[in-house]
Design an enzyme around this catalytic site. Structure first.
Site, short mmCIF file in Angstrom:
data_model
loop_
_atom_site.label_atom_id
_atom_site.label_comp_id
_atom_site.label_asym_id
_atom_site.label_seq_id
_atom_site.Cartn_x
_atom_site.Cartn_y
_atom_site.Cartn_z
N LYS A 46 -0.46 -0.53 2.71
CA LYS A 46 -0.59 -0.13 1.31
C LYS A 46 0.77 -0.22 0.61
O LYS A 46 0.86 -0.68 -0.53
CB LYS A 46 -1.16 1.30 1.22
CG LYS A 46 -2.62 1.39 1.65
CD LYS A 46 -3.11 2.83 1.83
CE LYS A 46 -4.51 2.85 2.46
NZ LYS A 46 -5.04 4.19 2.71
N GLN B 200 -3.37 10.46 3.22
CA GLN B 200 -4.06 9.63 4.21
C GLN B 200 -4.90 10.49 5.16
O GLN B 200 -4.41 11.45 5.75
CB GLN B 200 -3.03 8.81 5.00
CG GLN B 200 -3.61 7.85 6.00
CD GLN B 200 -4.39 6.69 5.36
OE1 GLN B 200 -4.11 6.26 4.25
NE2 GLN B 200 -5.39 6.20 6.07
N ASP C 220 -7.79 7.97 -4.71
CA ASP C 220 -8.73 7.86 -3.59
C ASP C 220 -10.16 8.24 -4.00
O ASP C 220 -11.11 7.95 -3.28
CB ASP C 220 -8.32 8.84 -2.48
CG ASP C 220 -7.76 8.13 -1.27
OD1 ASP C 220 -8.12 6.95 -1.07
OD2 ASP C 220 -7.00 8.76 -0.53
N1 GUN Z 1 -8.63 6.92 5.87
C1 GUN Z 1 -9.49 5.90 6.02
N2 GUN Z 1 -9.76 5.33 4.83
C2 GUN Z 1 -9.05 6.01 3.92
C3 GUN Z 1 -8.92 5.90 2.50
O1 GUN Z 1 -9.52 5.06 1.83
N3 GUN Z 1 -8.08 6.79 1.93
C4 GUN Z 1 -7.42 7.73 2.63
N4 GUN Z 1 -6.64 8.57 1.97
N5 GUN Z 1 -7.53 7.87 3.92
C5 GUN Z 1 -8.34 7.01 4.57
#
Ligand code: GUN
Length: 289
Positions: free
Chosen positions: A49, A93, A116
């Site tokens: 990311k 995350q 998110d």
């Molecule tokens: N863990 C797995 N997919 C995601 C996501 O799209 N966002 C976040 N914050 N954590 C994740």
């Protein structure tokens, strides 16, 4: 059978975002990643990311917190970012350590910075079909693939395997919405579903998001179905430099010959998640202006 190339579609979106970000004069959009602990998958996702943000010209900052941080301390860290006017997007995350309630953390991310889309307000707006909501990145990425490949959804039977907050539930809501891609009949299946195969065999679009490697086998899928594989399972593989390889929730070799469209792992939904996060970050920035 046609492979849906998520890498290519995600790159296309990233190129579009690059142009939009380069046209911003003054401070650029900024997203903060909060990672708790050293879970190898989370380390790798957050790094991806960060790299993608940099390639677009979106600023990012990574906050790494210890595994034993308390829930209150983490809430405090989130609040600091909520209050920082130079931050437009916040991503905590998942998964978080088991002593922390994810729901409480997500609900305390400012809804305006919730790139998110896990905050109750944004999830509620999704159910209300309010189009100013932040939509979770993986569900938004799936829908973007369906839209760009012009795969019909109206009146179709979409079967979602998995009922998670991150993928299953919001993906189902998006297919249920009025319009395209939507107007589908949606069935949610999960670990307690009885006679799972009787549902999956009737799916025009099958979304697998259960986190079990190669769970969906050929006999579970209807001829001509669209199969979206959201699974990213790390399987040990000493022959690889990394020591592992990624396997989806779908048994690709068995299912691909029956499918009309199928997403590979890697290179299907994964890159779309990252692209949609960047799109949400730009949206958060624009709303803040
Ligand atoms: N863990 C797995 N997919 C995601 C996501 O799209 N966002 C976040 N914050 N954590 C994740």
């Amino acid at each position: 059978m046609e492979l849906i190339n998520g890498n290519e579609i995600a790159q296309h979106i990233i190129e579009e975002l690059k142009v939009k970000v380069s046209n911003i004069h003054g401070p650029k959009p900024c997203v903060v990643f909060i990672r708790v602990g050293e879970d190898p998958a989370s380390v790798s996702y957050v790094r991806k990311k960060e790299k993608t943000a940099a390639s677009i010209g979106i600023k990012s900052r990574l906050k790494i917190l210890p595994e034993n941080i308390t829930q209150d301390q983490l809430l405090n860290e989130v609040e600091k970012e909520n209050q920082d006017p130079s931050v437009h997007g916040i991503l905590v995350q998942a998964p978080l350590p088991s002593h922390i309630e994810e729901r409480i953390i997500f609900n305390n991310v400012s809804p305006q910075k919730d790139v998110d889309g896990f905050n109750a307000l944004n999830l509620g707006k999704l159910c209300q079909e309010q189009n100013d909501a932040f939509i979770s990145c993986t569900p938004a990425g799936i829908i973007e693939l369906i839209e760009r490949k012009k795969i019909p959804t109206e009146g179709k039977h979409v079967v979602i395997l998995g009922r998670s907050l991150i993928v299953g539930k919001p993906t189902g809501m998006l297919f249920l919405q009025k319009g395209f891609p939507g107007n589908a009949t949606v069935t949610f299946c999960h670990s307690r579903t009885v006679d799972l195969q009787s549902y999956t065999q009737r799916a025009d679009i099958l979304v697998a998001a259960i986190g079990r490697p190669q769970f969906v086998t050929g006999d579970m899928v209807k001829q001509g179905a669209t199969v979206i594989d959201v699974g990213i399972n790390r399987i040990e593989d000493p022959s690889r430099k990394s020591g592992f390889r990624l396997i989806g929730d779908v048994h690709f070799e068995q299912v691909a010959p029956k499918a009309q469209f199928i997403t590979p792992v890697p290179g299907g939904v994964g890159p779309m998640t990252v692209a949609m996060l960047m799109s949400n970050t730009l949206q958060a920035f624009q709303k803040s202006q």
